[in-house]
Design a protein around this motif. Structure first.
Motif, PDB file in Angstrom:
ATOM      1  N   ALA A 109      -9.115 -10.592  -0.920  1.00 49.48           N
ATOM      2  CA  ALA A 109     -10.315 -11.324  -0.508  1.00 49.48           C
ATOM      3  C   ALA A 109     -10.753 -10.965   0.908  1.00 49.48           C
ATOM      4  O   ALA A 109     -11.794 -11.441   1.365  1.00 49.48           O
ATOM      5  CB  ALA A 109     -10.060 -12.830  -0.611  1.00 49.48           C
ATOM      6  N   TYR A 110      -9.969 -10.135   1.586  1.00 47.89           N
ATOM      7  CA  TYR A 110     -10.255  -9.772   2.976  1.00 47.89           C
ATOM      8  C   TYR A 110     -10.194  -8.254   3.157  1.00 47.89           C
ATOM      9  O   TYR A 110      -9.401  -7.740   3.952  1.00 47.89           O
ATOM     10  CB  TYR A 110      -9.250 -10.448   3.914  1.00 47.89           C
ATOM     11  CG  TYR A 110      -9.401 -11.949   4.031  1.00 47.89           C
ATOM     12  CD1 TYR A 110     -10.054 -12.516   5.114  1.00 47.89           C
ATOM     13  CD2 TYR A 110      -8.881 -12.797   3.053  1.00 47.89           C
ATOM     14  CE1 TYR A 110     -10.192 -13.894   5.229  1.00 47.89           C
ATOM     15  CE2 TYR A 110      -9.011 -14.176   3.160  1.00 47.89           C
ATOM     16  CZ  TYR A 110      -9.672 -14.716   4.250  1.00 47.89           C
ATOM     17  OH  TYR A 110      -9.809 -16.074   4.359  1.00 47.89           O
ATOM     18  N   PRO A 111     -11.016  -7.507   2.441  1.00 50.44           N
ATOM     19  CA  PRO A 111     -10.919  -6.039   2.510  1.00 50.44           C
ATOM     20  C   PRO A 111     -11.216  -5.478   3.894  1.00 50.44           C
ATOM     21  O   PRO A 111     -10.731  -4.387   4.231  1.00 50.44           O
ATOM     22  CB  PRO A 111     -11.956  -5.572   1.479  1.00 50.44           C
ATOM     23  CG  PRO A 111     -12.913  -6.721   1.344  1.00 50.44           C
ATOM     24  CD  PRO A 111     -12.085  -7.956   1.522  1.00 50.44           C
ATOM     25  N   ASP A 112     -11.970  -6.207   4.710  1.00 45.34           N
ATOM     26  CA  ASP A 112     -12.306  -5.693   6.039  1.00 45.34           C
ATOM     27  C   ASP A 112     -11.107  -5.679   6.983  1.00 45.34           C
ATOM     28  O   ASP A 112     -11.191  -5.100   8.075  1.00 45.34           O
ATOM     29  CB  ASP A 112     -13.427  -6.524   6.663  1.00 45.34           C
ATOM     30  CG  ASP A 112     -14.758  -6.328   5.954  1.00 45.34           C
ATOM     31  OD1 ASP A 112     -14.880  -5.346   5.193  1.00 45.34           O
ATOM     32  OD2 ASP A 112     -15.669  -7.158   6.152  1.00 45.34           O
ATOM     33  N   LEU A 113      -9.999  -6.299   6.587  1.00 45.30           N
ATOM     34  CA  LEU A 113      -8.804  -6.277   7.434  1.00 45.30           C
ATOM     35  C   LEU A 113      -7.986  -5.001   7.268  1.00 45.30           C
ATOM     36  O   LEU A 113      -7.078  -4.747   8.064  1.00 45.30           O
ATOM     37  CB  LEU A 113      -7.910  -7.484   7.125  1.00 45.30           C
ATOM     38  CG  LEU A 113      -8.360  -8.814   7.718  1.00 45.30           C
ATOM     39  CD1 LEU A 113      -7.439  -9.938   7.267  1.00 45.30           C
ATOM     40  CD2 LEU A 113      -8.381  -8.740   9.244  1.00 45.30           C
ATOM     41  N   THR A 114      -8.300  -4.197   6.261  1.00 43.68           N
ATOM     42  CA  THR A 114      -7.512  -2.987   6.022  1.00 43.68           C
ATOM     43  C   THR A 114      -7.542  -2.055   7.226  1.00 43.68           C
ATOM     44  O   THR A 114      -6.513  -1.493   7.621  1.00 43.68           O
ATOM     45  CB  THR A 114      -8.022  -2.258   4.769  1.00 43.68           C
ATOM     46  OG1 THR A 114      -7.897  -3.130   3.639  1.00 43.68           O
ATOM     47  CG2 THR A 114      -7.221  -0.994   4.515  1.00 43.68           C
ATOM     48  N   GLY A 115      -8.694  -1.885   7.827  1.00 42.96           N
ATOM     49  CA  GLY A 115      -8.798  -1.011   8.991  1.00 42.96           C
ATOM     50  C   GLY A 115      -7.985  -1.511  10.165  1.00 42.96           C
ATOM     51  O   GLY A 115      -7.351  -0.723  10.881  1.00 42.96           O
ATOM     52  N   TRP A 116      -7.994  -2.822  10.375  1.00 41.08           N
ATOM     53  CA  TRP A 116      -7.195  -3.408  11.459  1.00 41.08           C
ATOM     54  C   TRP A 116      -5.707  -3.177  11.217  1.00 41.08           C
ATOM     55  O   TRP A 116      -4.970  -2.773  12.130  1.00 41.08           O
ATOM     56  CB  TRP A 116      -7.499  -4.899  11.555  1.00 41.08           C
ATOM     57  CG  TRP A 116      -6.644  -5.661  12.523  1.00 41.08           C
ATOM     58  CD1 TRP A 116      -6.763  -5.684  13.883  1.00 41.08           C
ATOM     59  CD2 TRP A 116      -5.535  -6.515  12.201  1.00 41.08           C
ATOM     60  NE1 TRP A 116      -5.797  -6.501  14.435  1.00 41.08           N
ATOM     61  CE2 TRP A 116      -5.032  -7.025  13.425  1.00 41.08           C
ATOM     62  CE3 TRP A 116      -4.930  -6.902  11.007  1.00 41.08           C
ATOM     63  CZ2 TRP A 116      -3.946  -7.894  13.479  1.00 41.08           C
ATOM     64  CZ3 TRP A 116      -3.851  -7.768  11.058  1.00 41.08           C
ATOM     65  CH2 TRP A 116      -3.366  -8.258  12.279  1.00 41.08           C
TER      66      TRP A 116
END
Length: 288
Positions: A268-275
């Protein structure tokens, strides 16, 4: 994949003080005391330093080199003598393990370990915390789950390399669980392959969870991608909306003072992959 922010190491209740950040910015995690453990602080190394003296000096003598150390999670090959075949592991039991089970933690999930730290220095041949410095929360290691073992169900000859671990030396406990690291870790939607476990050897701004403008270690400043929404459940233990505040590019969280394991569904939080990838690139993988 689930991300588990896992609180580990000395604090005000277990050990009586923070773990130190050494003068070279090294994150020296002190394992909590454990009278049943066969591991002694004097037998655990951190970059060629024995933890016994560091723990004794910083705890004011409450913890000594001959006391039992709960070396858990155990992530670095050179920290303690072990049998051939050793893999990095994390043990968990009690309510914390119940929470992990209820959250569906399984092979393929990722633990990020954090603890409370404070800058330390050598003064008159003794370690002390730097006067005027404040404690803060920081991330110090990771473990990508390869296998999960229920310890009381293991055959007597199973996992001989793990029998040193403190979770093998307590009373019978149906919830006593061992998380074994994978060899490698690949994040969702990512092509890079990282070590299945390791540590972050030096303090960097990206590892600090505590808001740099706060006096409280539990006031966190996180990437805005952590902020929960109607379509994505928040970090476990942090479901109340008044704990969260969004001020892009950050979000702020009043972190729960109790609880060891905080679970987030990364689907549900795909934008955290880069972090996450940015963190793991700077880590020191087990054995390296």
């Amino acid at each position: 994949m689930r991300l588990i922010l896992s609180r580990k190491g000395f604090d005000s209740s277990a050990g009586g003080c923070p773990s130190p950040v050494l003068p070279d910015d090294a994150l020296c995690v002190l394992p909590i005391p454990d009278s049943q453990s066969r591991i002694r602080y004097d037998n655990v190394l951190f970059e060629q330093r024995r933890l016994g003296k560091i723990a004794r000096d910083l705890s004011g003598g409450r913890i000594r080199g001959g006391h039992g150390a709960h070396l858990d999670p155990d992530l670095m090959a050179g920290a303690y003598p072990r049998q051939e075949g050793w893999r990095p592991v994390l043990g968990q039991t009690g309510s914390a393990q119940g929470h992990l089970r209820n959250q569906g933690v399984e092979p393929g999930d990722l633990f990020l370990f954090f603890g409370v730290f404070r800058r330390a220095e050598m003064h008159n041949r003794r370690w002390r915390f730097v006067p005027g410095s404040r404690p803060f929360h920081a991330i110090w290691g990771w473990l990508h789950v390869g296998q999960i073992h229920t310890i009381d169900e293991l055959a007597p000859c199973a996992l001989p390399w793990a029998r040193y671990h403190p979770h093998f030396h307590g009373q019978p406990d149906a919830g006593n669980t061992l998380y074994e690291s994978s060899i490698a870790c690949q994040l969702p939607t990512g092509a890079e392959v990282f070590s299945g476990s390791g540590v972050f050897p030096k303090l960097r701004d990206e590892l600090v969870l505590t808001d740099p403008h706060s006096r409280l270690p539990t006031r966190w400043r996180l990437p805005a991608a952590f902020y929960p929404g109607d379509d994505r459940p928040p970090l476990s233990y942090h479901t109340k909306t008044d704990r969260w505040q969004l001020k892009s590019p950050w979000c702020y969280l009043n972190c729960a003072a109790r609880g060891q394991e905080f679970v987030l569904n990364l689907d549900a939080y795909p934008d955290l992959t880069g972090w996450l990838a940015g963190l793991l690139r700077t880590g020191r993988g087990t054995g390296s």
